[in-house]
Write a protein that holds these residues in place. Structure first.
Motif, PDB file in Angstrom:
ATOM      1  N   ARG A  77      27.624  26.674  37.366  1.00 29.77           N
ATOM      2  CA  ARG A  77      28.001  26.646  38.786  1.00 29.77           C
ATOM      3  C   ARG A  77      29.414  26.119  38.969  1.00 29.77           C
ATOM      4  N   SER A  78      29.843  25.200  38.096  1.00 28.12           N
ATOM      5  CA  SER A  78      31.189  24.641  38.248  1.00 28.12           C
ATOM      6  C   SER A  78      32.273  25.672  37.926  1.00 28.12           C
ATOM      7  N   TYR A  79      31.949  26.708  37.158  1.00 30.27           N
ATOM      8  CA  TYR A  79      32.919  27.745  36.802  1.00 30.27           C
ATOM      9  C   TYR A  79      32.648  29.072  37.508  1.00 30.27           C
ATOM     10  N   LYS A  80      31.746  29.060  38.468  1.00 28.43           N
ATOM     11  CA  LYS A  80      31.383  30.286  39.179  1.00 28.43           C
ATOM     12  C   LYS A  80      32.571  30.816  39.984  1.00 28.43           C
ATOM     13  N   VAL A  81      32.806  32.110  39.862  1.00 30.06           N
ATOM     14  CA  VAL A  81      33.869  32.784  40.602  1.00 30.06           C
ATOM     15  C   VAL A  81      33.201  33.748  41.574  1.00 30.06           C
ATOM     16  N   LEU A  82      33.628  33.709  42.817  1.00 30.60           N
ATOM     17  CA  LEU A  82      33.054  34.594  43.836  1.00 30.60           C
ATOM     18  C   LEU A  82      33.804  35.915  43.829  1.00 30.60           C
ATOM     19  N   ASN A  83      33.128  36.963  43.363  1.00 34.16           N
ATOM     20  CA  ASN A  83      33.741  38.282  43.290  1.00 34.16           C
ATOM     21  C   ASN A  83      33.110  39.290  44.247  1.00 34.16           C
ATOM     22  N   ASP A  84      31.856  39.074  44.597  1.00 30.67           N
ATOM     23  CA  ASP A  84      31.117  40.059  45.380  1.00 30.67           C
ATOM     24  C   ASP A  84      30.418  39.409  46.559  1.00 30.67           C
TER      25      ASP A  84
END
Length: 94
Positions: A77-84
């Protein structure tokens, strides 16, 4: 999975077969609480999963392979990138 590991460590260290229990208390203003057992079939399944994952885990530790993200732990979760944009009907419930 964590309880399966603890059970196996106790068996290897002390030669004792134990039955792990989870004693849980919620963080609500008036907390809920419970004592939970884990069925043997689930403990066995998780231990087999751990055993089958051991070569990959060792390879990750040695830098020969990349880790496979679970997408749910604190690290992921700390490295999650919002792409969609996700439709609310597609949200998985665990």
């Amino acid at each position: 999975m964590q309880m399966a590991v603890y059970k196996e460590l106790i068996k290897q260290t002390f030669g004792v077969e134990c039955t792990p229990l989870i004693i849980a208390v919620s963080k609500q203003k008036v907390p809920d609480k419970g004592i939970f057992s884990i069925p043997d079939y689930l403990m066995d399944y998780r231990m087999e999963q751990i055993k089958s994952d051991q070569p990959h885990i060792q390879a990750v530790k040695e830098g020969r392979e990349k880790p496979v993200p679970c997408g749910h732990c604190d690290y992921c979760r700390s490295y999650k990138v919002l792409n969609d944009v996700i439709d609310i009907d597609q949200i998985p419930f665990y």
